[in-house]
Design a protein around this motif. Structure first.
Motif, mmCIF file in Angstrom:
data_model
loop_
_atom_site.group_PDB
_atom_site.id
_atom_site.type_symbol
_atom_site.label_atom_id
_atom_site.label_comp_id
_atom_site.label_asym_id
_atom_site.label_seq_id
_atom_site.Cartn_x
_atom_site.Cartn_y
_atom_site.Cartn_z
ATOM 1 N N TYR A 118 1.025 -1.177 -0.223
ATOM 2 C CA TYR A 118 0.032 -0.652 0.277
ATOM 3 C C TYR A 118 1.274 1.307 0.020
ATOM 4 O O TYR A 118 0.771 2.234 -1.142
ATOM 5 N N ALA A 119 1.818 1.298 0.698
ATOM 6 C CA ALA A 119 3.475 2.443 0.227
ATOM 7 C C ALA A 119 3.799 2.387 -0.625
ATOM 8 O O ALA A 119 4.038 3.707 -0.831
ATOM 9 N N ALA A 120 4.233 1.815 -0.488
ATOM 10 C CA ALA A 120 5.011 1.498 -2.319
ATOM 11 C C ALA A 120 3.575 2.431 -3.556
ATOM 12 O O ALA A 120 3.466 2.692 -4.253
ATOM 13 N N GLY A 121 2.129 1.723 -3.334
ATOM 14 C CA GLY A 121 1.299 2.015 -4.921
ATOM 15 C C GLY A 121 0.893 3.548 -4.410
ATOM 16 O O GLY A 121 0.728 4.586 -4.993
ATOM 17 N N VAL A 122 1.177 4.248 -3.024
ATOM 18 C CA VAL A 122 0.511 5.178 -3.144
ATOM 19 C C VAL A 122 1.731 6.666 -3.840
ATOM 20 O O VAL A 122 1.901 7.531 -4.192
ATOM 21 N N THR A 123 2.782 6.088 -3.401
ATOM 22 C CA THR A 123 4.047 6.372 -3.929
ATOM 23 C C THR A 123 4.506 7.037 -5.190
ATOM 24 O O THR A 123 4.354 7.097 -5.932
ATOM 25 N N ILE A 124 3.611 5.519 -5.952
ATOM 26 C CA ILE A 124 3.080 5.184 -7.453
ATOM 27 C C ILE A 124 2.598 6.037 -8.219
ATOM 28 O O ILE A 124 2.747 6.985 -9.012
ATOM 29 N N ILE A 125 1.648 6.447 -7.303
ATOM 30 C CA ILE A 125 0.527 7.237 -8.231
ATOM 31 C C ILE A 125 0.728 8.445 -7.477
ATOM 32 O O ILE A 125 0.549 9.807 -8.378
ATOM 33 N N VAL A 126 1.256 8.682 -6.347
ATOM 34 C CA VAL A 126 1.632 10.364 -6.319
ATOM 35 C C VAL A 126 3.186 10.672 -7.179
ATOM 36 O O VAL A 126 3.157 11.619 -7.980
ATOM 37 N N THR A 127 3.947 10.062 -7.581
ATOM 38 C CA THR A 127 5.183 10.127 -9.015
ATOM 39 C C THR A 127 4.954 9.813 -9.661
ATOM 40 O O THR A 127 5.652 10.746 -10.988
ATOM 41 N N ARG A 128 4.001 9.139 -9.759
ATOM 42 C CA ARG A 128 2.656 8.716 -11.627
ATOM 43 C C ARG A 128 4.568 8.604 -12.399
ATOM 44 O O ARG A 128 4.735 8.788 -13.103
ATOM 45 N N PRO A 129 5.852 7.201 -12.197
ATOM 46 C CA PRO A 129 6.561 6.932 -13.194
ATOM 47 C C PRO A 129 6.246 5.927 -14.478
ATOM 48 O O PRO A 129 6.317 6.281 -15.105
ATOM 49 N N PHE A 130 5.071 6.105 -13.694
ATOM 50 C CA PHE A 130 4.107 5.582 -14.859
ATOM 51 C C PHE A 130 2.461 5.570 -14.919
ATOM 52 O O PHE A 130 1.991 5.901 -14.157
ATOM 53 N N VAL A 131 1.557 5.620 -16.449
ATOM 54 C CA VAL A 131 -0.027 6.240 -15.798
ATOM 55 C C VAL A 131 -0.053 4.287 -16.982
ATOM 56 O O VAL A 131 0.017 3.918 -17.769
ATOM 57 N N VAL A 132 -1.901 4.227 -16.322
ATOM 58 C CA VAL A 132 -2.164 3.536 -17.210
ATOM 59 C C VAL A 132 -1.989 3.832 -18.735
ATOM 60 O O VAL A 132 -2.333 4.928 -19.247
ATOM 61 N N GLY A 133 -1.490 2.595 -19.346
ATOM 62 C CA GLY A 133 -1.472 2.447 -20.692
ATOM 63 C C GLY A 133 -0.175 2.488 -21.332
ATOM 64 O O GLY A 133 0.365 2.376 -22.625
ATOM 65 N N ASN A 134 0.793 2.945 -20.089
ATOM 66 C CA ASN A 134 2.338 2.952 -20.634
ATOM 67 C C ASN A 134 2.546 1.405 -20.604
ATOM 68 O O ASN A 134 2.009 0.280 -20.404
ATOM 69 N N THR A 135 3.949 1.076 -21.834
ATOM 70 C CA THR A 135 4.412 -0.442 -21.798
ATOM 71 C C THR A 135 6.021 -0.181 -20.466
ATOM 72 O O THR A 135 6.529 1.153 -20.826
ATOM 73 N N ILE A 136 5.968 -1.145 -19.937
ATOM 74 C CA ILE A 136 6.583 -1.078 -18.762
ATOM 75 C C ILE A 136 8.048 -2.341 -18.544
ATOM 76 O O ILE A 136 6.534 -2.925 -18.770
ATOM 77 N N GLU A 137 8.848 -1.849 -17.931
ATOM 78 C CA GLU A 137 9.633 -3.786 -17.986
ATOM 79 C C GLU A 137 10.362 -3.777 -16.546
ATOM 80 O O GLU A 137 10.728 -2.788 -16.210
ATOM 81 N N ILE A 138 9.315 -4.434 -15.334
ATOM 82 C CA ILE A 138 10.623 -4.772 -14.283
ATOM 83 C C ILE A 138 10.321 -6.181 -14.058
ATOM 84 O O ILE A 138 10.048 -7.016 -14.308
ATOM 85 N N LYS A 139 12.435 -6.329 -13.885
ATOM 86 C CA LYS A 139 12.294 -7.049 -13.408
ATOM 87 C C LYS A 139 11.888 -8.165 -14.442
ATOM 88 O O LYS A 139 11.760 -9.474 -14.094
ATOM 89 N N ASP A 140 12.346 -8.254 -15.877
ATOM 90 C CA ASP A 140 11.755 -9.555 -17.145
ATOM 91 C C ASP A 140 10.456 -9.571 -17.732
ATOM 92 O O ASP A 140 10.416 -10.273 -17.915
ATOM 93 N N VAL A 141 9.784 -9.111 -16.663
ATOM 94 C CA VAL A 141 8.603 -8.752 -16.911
ATOM 95 C C VAL A 141 7.732 -7.322 -17.289
ATOM 96 O O VAL A 141 7.928 -5.805 -16.659
ATOM 97 N N SER A 142 7.131 -7.624 -18.482
ATOM 98 C CA SER A 142 6.409 -5.869 -19.431
ATOM 99 C C SER A 142 5.392 -6.605 -19.792
ATOM 100 O O SER A 142 4.834 -7.797 -19.329
#
Length: 277
Positions: A118-142
């Motif tokens: 939950y804390a990480a989710g708040v950080t993601i929503i506030v800092t917005r490193p990505f938004v819905v519709g973006n293509t992301i890759e984390i730890k070889d998962v994209s």
């Protein structure tokens, strides 16, 4: 023998009636006041939550964070009003606060993984490193971001698979965000005697003619290196993530047809074996 028993029962009923009457007379105003305060508190909590949500949406804050903040404000106000109402009834809240604190500590230890998400989710929503519709890759998962929740982020890929990533595994990791597109990279060899400039122009023409290739990021075609087989040509271009493999295969076929039509062959490795007699 029955008359004393009947008198005792009547006396007990009289005592109960008197106790109830005294309680109602003594605490009726406190009970009524507590009920009124609680109802006003519920109205105030709802009003405050609506104001907070409206202000966050006015400043284009993510809807998930807006809902979380407004619900948190509502809960805090309701808890404060409940404490006031209990005090109005003469009930001491100190032991309850201690018990709630101990229970919260135990729950926090048991649910620390969930709270970290939950804390990480708040950080993601506030800092917005990505938004819905973006293509992301984390730890070889994209994949393409489908939903951002407080506890997890949900991706989808071209195969239609739904990938759920706990948010605590996103924060602090190396994140690749290619937005709505993904890069295709291919390499193949040509003979050293072949005209490299002509082949590069030919492939560029194929890429420019494809409507699916993202032209705002200019495709790159050039000499990637040299090896024992021939000159290695590198090809890089961008396609929509949701059709990555589909467009890659179509483009590979178009390049192959263009090379074949131009009588250009791709060399393959040949190993010579000499037998001595």
């Amino acid at each position: 023998m029955n008359e004393p028993s009947l008198d005792q029962e009547l006396q007990q009923l009289q005592n109960v009636y008197s106790l109830i009457t005294e309680f109602v007379i003594e605490y009726s105003f406190q009970i009524a006041g507590a009920i009124i305060i609680f109802l006003l508190g519920l109205w105030l909590a709802s009003k405050a939550a609506s104001i907070v949500a409206a202000q966050l949406q006015k400043h284009n804050i993510d809807i998930t964070l807006s809902n979380f903040a407004s619900n948190l404000v509502r809960i805090i106000i309701i808890v404060m009003v409940a404490v006031i109402c209990l005090g109005k009834l003469g009930i001491s809240v100190t032991p309850m606060v201690a018990a709630i604190g101990a229970a919260s500590l135990g729950a926090g230890l048991a649910l620390q993984g969930m709270l970290a998400n939950y804390a990480a989710g708040v950080t993601i929503i506030v800092t917005r490193p990505f938004v819905v519709g973006n293509t992301i890759e984390i730890k070889d998962v994209s994949g393409v971001v489908e939903t951002i929740k407080l506890g997890q982020t949900i991706l989808t890929n071209e195969e239609g698979e739904q990938i759920s990533i706990p948010n605590k595994h996103i924060i602090g990791e190396i994140l690749h965000n290619s937005f709505a597109y993904k890069m295709v990279e291919n390499k193949f060899n040509i003979d050293y005697q072949a005209d490299a400039d002509h082949i590069i122009q030919l492939i560029n023409a194929v890429l420019a003619a494809s409507p699916a290739i993202y032209q705002e990021k200019k495709p790159l075609v050039g000499i990637n290196g040299f090896n024992a087989i021939g000159i290695e040509i590198g090809v890089r271009y961008w396609v929509p993530t949701q059709r990555y493999y589909e467009e890659k295969y179509h483009t590979n076929l178009a390049i192959m047809k263009a090379l074949t039509a131009a009588n250009i062959t791709i060399p393959c490795p040949v190993k010579e074996i000499h037998l001595q007699r």
